[in-house]
Motif scaffolding. Sequence first.
Motif, PDB file in Angstrom:
ATOM      1  N   PHE A 143       0.814  -1.213   0.000  1.00 19.71           N
ATOM      2  CA  PHE A 143       0.000   0.000   0.000  1.00 19.71           C
ATOM      3  C   PHE A 143       0.847   1.262   0.000  1.00 19.71           C
ATOM      4  N   SER A 144       2.088   1.139   0.463  1.00 19.79           N
ATOM      5  CA  SER A 144       2.940   2.327   0.438  1.00 19.79           C
ATOM      6  C   SER A 144       3.292   2.720  -1.004  1.00 19.79           C
ATOM      7  N   TYR A 145       3.043   1.773  -1.931  1.00 18.74           N
ATOM      8  CA  TYR A 145       3.266   2.078  -3.352  1.00 18.74           C
ATOM      9  C   TYR A 145       1.936   2.287  -4.090  1.00 18.74           C
ATOM     10  N   ILE A 146       0.903   2.685  -3.339  1.00 17.09           N
ATOM     11  CA  ILE A 146      -0.441   2.761  -3.917  1.00 17.09           C
ATOM     12  C   ILE A 146      -0.479   3.664  -5.140  1.00 17.09           C
ATOM     13  N   GLN A 147       0.438   4.648  -5.165  1.00 18.67           N
ATOM     14  CA  GLN A 147       0.470   5.573  -6.306  1.00 18.67           C
ATOM     15  C   GLN A 147       0.748   4.831  -7.609  1.00 18.67           C
ATOM     16  N   LEU A 148       1.579   3.787  -7.511  1.00 19.30           N
ATOM     17  CA  LEU A 148       1.875   2.987  -8.708  1.00 19.30           C
ATOM     18  C   LEU A 148       0.617   2.315  -9.233  1.00 19.30           C
ATOM     19  N   PHE A 149      -0.218   1.826  -8.285  1.00 23.58           N
ATOM     20  CA  PHE A 149      -1.485   1.203  -8.696  1.00 23.58           C
ATOM     21  C   PHE A 149      -2.399   2.225  -9.350  1.00 23.58           C
ATOM     22  N   GLY A 150      -2.413   3.436  -8.780  1.00 23.59           N
ATOM     23  CA  GLY A 150      -3.239   4.500  -9.344  1.00 23.59           C
ATOM     24  C   GLY A 150      -2.830   4.799 -10.775  1.00 23.59           C
ATOM     25  N   GLU A 151      -1.535   4.938 -10.979  1.00 24.80           N
ATOM     26  CA  GLU A 151      -1.051   5.211 -12.338  1.00 24.80           C
ATOM     27  C   GLU A 151      -1.316   4.022 -13.254  1.00 24.80           C
ATOM     28  N   GLY A 152      -1.127   2.818 -12.695  1.00 23.21           N
ATOM     29  CA  GLY A 152      -1.391   1.603 -13.465  1.00 23.21           C
ATOM     30  C   GLY A 152      -2.847   1.516 -13.887  1.00 23.21           C
ATOM     31  N   LEU A 153      -3.727   1.900 -12.954  1.00 19.45           N
ATOM     32  CA  LEU A 153      -5.169   1.875 -13.244  1.00 19.45           C
ATOM     33  C   LEU A 153      -5.489   2.801 -14.403  1.00 19.45           C
ATOM     34  N   ILE A 154      -4.959   4.026 -14.362  1.00 19.91           N
ATOM     35  CA  ILE A 154      -5.218   4.998 -15.437  1.00 19.91           C
ATOM     36  C   ILE A 154      -4.692   4.444 -16.768  1.00 19.91           C
ATOM     37  N   THR A 155      -3.505   3.828 -16.718  1.00 19.59           N
ATOM     38  CA  THR A 155      -2.927   3.274 -17.943  1.00 19.59           C
ATOM     39  C   THR A 155      -3.784   2.133 -18.482  1.00 19.59           C
ATOM     40  N   THR A 156      -4.213   1.238 -17.595  1.00 22.26           N
ATOM     41  CA  THR A 156      -5.058   0.116 -18.017  1.00 22.26           C
ATOM     42  C   THR A 156      -6.352   0.614 -18.661  1.00 22.26           C
ATOM     43  N   VAL A 157      -6.983   1.609 -18.021  1.00 24.71           N
ATOM     44  CA  VAL A 157      -8.241   2.147 -18.551  1.00 24.71           C
ATOM     45  C   VAL A 157      -8.016   2.777 -19.923  1.00 24.71           C
ATOM     46  N   THR A 158      -6.945   3.572 -20.046  1.00 26.30           N
ATOM     47  CA  THR A 158      -6.659   4.223 -21.334  1.00 26.30           C
ATOM     48  C   THR A 158      -6.391   3.180 -22.411  1.00 26.30           C
ATOM     49  N   LEU A 159      -5.562   2.211 -22.056  1.00 23.63           N
ATOM     50  CA  LEU A 159      -5.206   1.142 -22.984  1.00 23.63           C
ATOM     51  C   LEU A 159      -6.455   0.393 -23.459  1.00 23.63           C
ATOM     52  N   SER A 160      -7.323   0.040 -22.509  1.00 25.72           N
ATOM     53  CA  SER A 160      -8.532  -0.722 -22.844  1.00 25.72           C
ATOM     54  C   SER A 160      -9.496   0.123 -23.663  1.00 25.72           C
ATOM     55  N   ALA A 161      -9.646   1.391 -23.263  1.00 28.37           N
ATOM     56  CA  ALA A 161     -10.597   2.251 -23.965  1.00 28.37           C
ATOM     57  C   ALA A 161     -10.177   2.444 -25.418  1.00 28.37           C
ATOM     58  N   LEU A 162      -8.879   2.697 -25.629  1.00 35.69           N
ATOM     59  CA  LEU A 162      -8.401   2.873 -27.004  1.00 35.69           C
ATOM     60  C   LEU A 162      -8.574   1.582 -27.793  1.00 35.69           C
ATOM     61  N   THR A 163      -8.306   0.439 -27.136  1.00 33.73           N
ATOM     62  CA  THR A 163      -8.468  -0.851 -27.802  1.00 33.73           C
ATOM     63  C   THR A 163      -9.919  -1.096 -28.205  1.00 33.73           C
ATOM     64  N   VAL A 164     -10.817  -0.750 -27.280  1.00 35.86           N
ATOM     65  CA  VAL A 164     -12.239  -0.939 -27.578  1.00 35.86           C
ATOM     66  C   VAL A 164     -12.624  -0.121 -28.804  1.00 35.86           C
ATOM     67  N   ILE A 165     -12.186   1.145 -28.844  1.00 35.43           N
ATOM     68  CA  ILE A 165     -12.562   2.042 -29.945  1.00 35.43           C
ATOM     69  C   ILE A 165     -11.986   1.536 -31.274  1.00 35.43           C
ATOM     70  N   PHE A 166     -10.665   1.316 -31.300  1.00 31.38           N
ATOM     71  CA  PHE A 166     -10.047   0.898 -32.562  1.00 31.38           C
ATOM     72  C   PHE A 166     -10.449  -0.530 -32.935  1.00 31.38           C
ATOM     73  N   GLY A 167     -10.538  -1.390 -31.918  1.00 31.22           N
ATOM     74  CA  GLY A 167     -10.933  -2.779 -32.171  1.00 31.22           C
ATOM     75  C   GLY A 167     -12.322  -2.851 -32.774  1.00 31.22           C
ATOM     76  N   PHE A 168     -13.245  -2.032 -32.259  1.00 34.97           N
ATOM     77  CA  PHE A 168     -14.616  -2.060 -32.752  1.00 34.97           C
ATOM     78  C   PHE A 168     -14.688  -1.541 -34.186  1.00 34.97           C
ATOM     79  N   MET A 169     -13.938  -0.469 -34.466  1.00 36.37           N
ATOM     80  CA  MET A 169     -13.950   0.075 -35.834  1.00 36.37           C
ATOM     81  C   MET A 169     -13.390  -0.953 -36.815  1.00 36.37           C
ATOM     82  N   LEU A 170     -12.278  -1.575 -36.402  1.00 34.70           N
ATOM     83  CA  LEU A 170     -11.678  -2.613 -37.245  1.00 34.70           C
ATOM     84  C   LEU A 170     -12.657  -3.770 -37.445  1.00 34.70           C
ATOM     85  N   ALA A 171     -13.329  -4.147 -36.358  1.00 29.60           N
ATOM     86  CA  ALA A 171     -14.266  -5.276 -36.417  1.00 29.60           C
ATOM     87  C   ALA A 171     -15.413  -4.998 -37.379  1.00 29.60           C
TER      88      ALA A 171
END
Lengths: 253, 258
Positions: free
Chosen positions: A11-39
């Motif tokens: 938990f003392s590194y919780i900031q890393l999780f926070g940044e990781g969460l934002i990255t995961t969300v961005t990564l997934s959101a972009l994938t959903v958008i481009f993946g759907f258009m490609l699909a």
Amino acid sequence: MLSAKGFEAAFSYIQLFGEGLITTVTLSALTVIFGFMLALVLALMRMSNFRPLHFLDKPGCGRVVKVLSKFNPISLVANIYVEVFRATPLLVQLFIVYYILLAGVSLPAFKLFGIIRFERMIPGVIALSLNSGAYLSEIIRSGIQSIDGGQTEAARSLGMTQWHTMQYIVLPQAIKNILPAIANEFVTIIKESSICWTIGVQEVMFAVNSIKSATYFIGEPLIIAACVYFCLTFPTSKIIAYFERRMSRGDKR
Amino acid sequence: MATSDKLIQVKNLKKYYNKGALHALDDVSVDINRGDVMVVIGPSGSGKSTLLRSLNLLEVPTDGEIIFHGIDITKKTFTNKEGKTEKVNINLHRQKMGMVFQHFNLFPHKTILDNMTLAPIKVLGMDQKEAEEKAMALLKRVGLEDRAGAYPIQLSGGQKQRIAIVRALMMEPEVMLFDEPTSALDPEMVGEVLEVMKELARDGMTMVVVTHEMGFAREVGNRVLFMADGQLLEQGTPEEIFSTPKHHRLQDFLAKVL
């Protein structure tokens, strides 16, 4: 073994999780958008009736000519694409994109939102989109084909163009039918995005590994990561379920 | 009869399936005049639906011509008045041909009002308010103005078919094509749909009707076509067809259905 001390350290590194969460969300959101258009493009390609050699089909022609006359290059390309991407591991695809496809490309190195390393995330987005596009295209195609041909006939008989018919009549009904399957795929994308830590995308799993290196605790950060993923995927499926209910208004008596 | 009265000319229309093994339409020629109520009868598989569906090219004929407004719509191009080659825009022709299907084919994800206004707004560029007013007037004509906000699944079969008819009328077609409009209905609902069709005929709408309703053919039709095995075997006034049938296939058919 898990220990309170381990959680404390993690938990003392919780900031890393926070940044990781934002990255995961961005990564997934972009994938959903481009993946759907490609699909969508792939699905329409697979259903195209472009047959450049159809003029060969004459009464009394041979079997080979008959097969040749049905040759549809657009559909074939999409078919091969889907089969290849469904038959190879995502990790392999990711590495091919990162180490081969984009090896000679120098992407601009800057940090998105001050935390996400752009040049690392783009290969991840590309690989995930290419992969999920193949799966989603099959879902979309089955959805479009599940719509009764009478719907298209009715729209066309009113003078609507093929594209308008797709846009206003077929796709809205098709998407409603396949929404549960799409929700599944979106959830899958969020979970599979975790694989991107292998190419240095600093998402949630990357945070786990950083904490492991720094604290020598592995179980505790993993438990936290699992919770983070659950908190992402569970609401996602609930939100889509809400839209599903809204879109099924026409089904109720 | 003057040529200007001919709305649609069908010339030597052929539709083959399985490389010519099955002749769904075998050299059918017929003229449809303005104001005609032409009823097509015949046993199932006789090609009557194929003929009807060919008229707006939902079925693409193998060979032959369909002349509508002086243009052969079965071809990809035509020569315009200036002698230039132009593309045939089938969407333009379909706007002028309303079609009613056996299974209604209302759009289930749209309300009745949206079902009716979608095509006029998107295809003709009518503004929404105008389209809605027009739709309400038509709904009133068929006694369904209180169902404007309902979804198709909430309606009975007879109501759905009446909506399908007025949906087609929204485009102000010059001819209405009916493909067995009462065949999927419960018997008690057939009357309400036929009533709307009769009213249309009285208003002078050109209609081509594929049906098994011999009563309607006799009472409303001014011409009756009899088809069997993809061929047009006999045509005439209802009086001629029903009272003095000549072809033995027609005599057999009438013996079975009447």
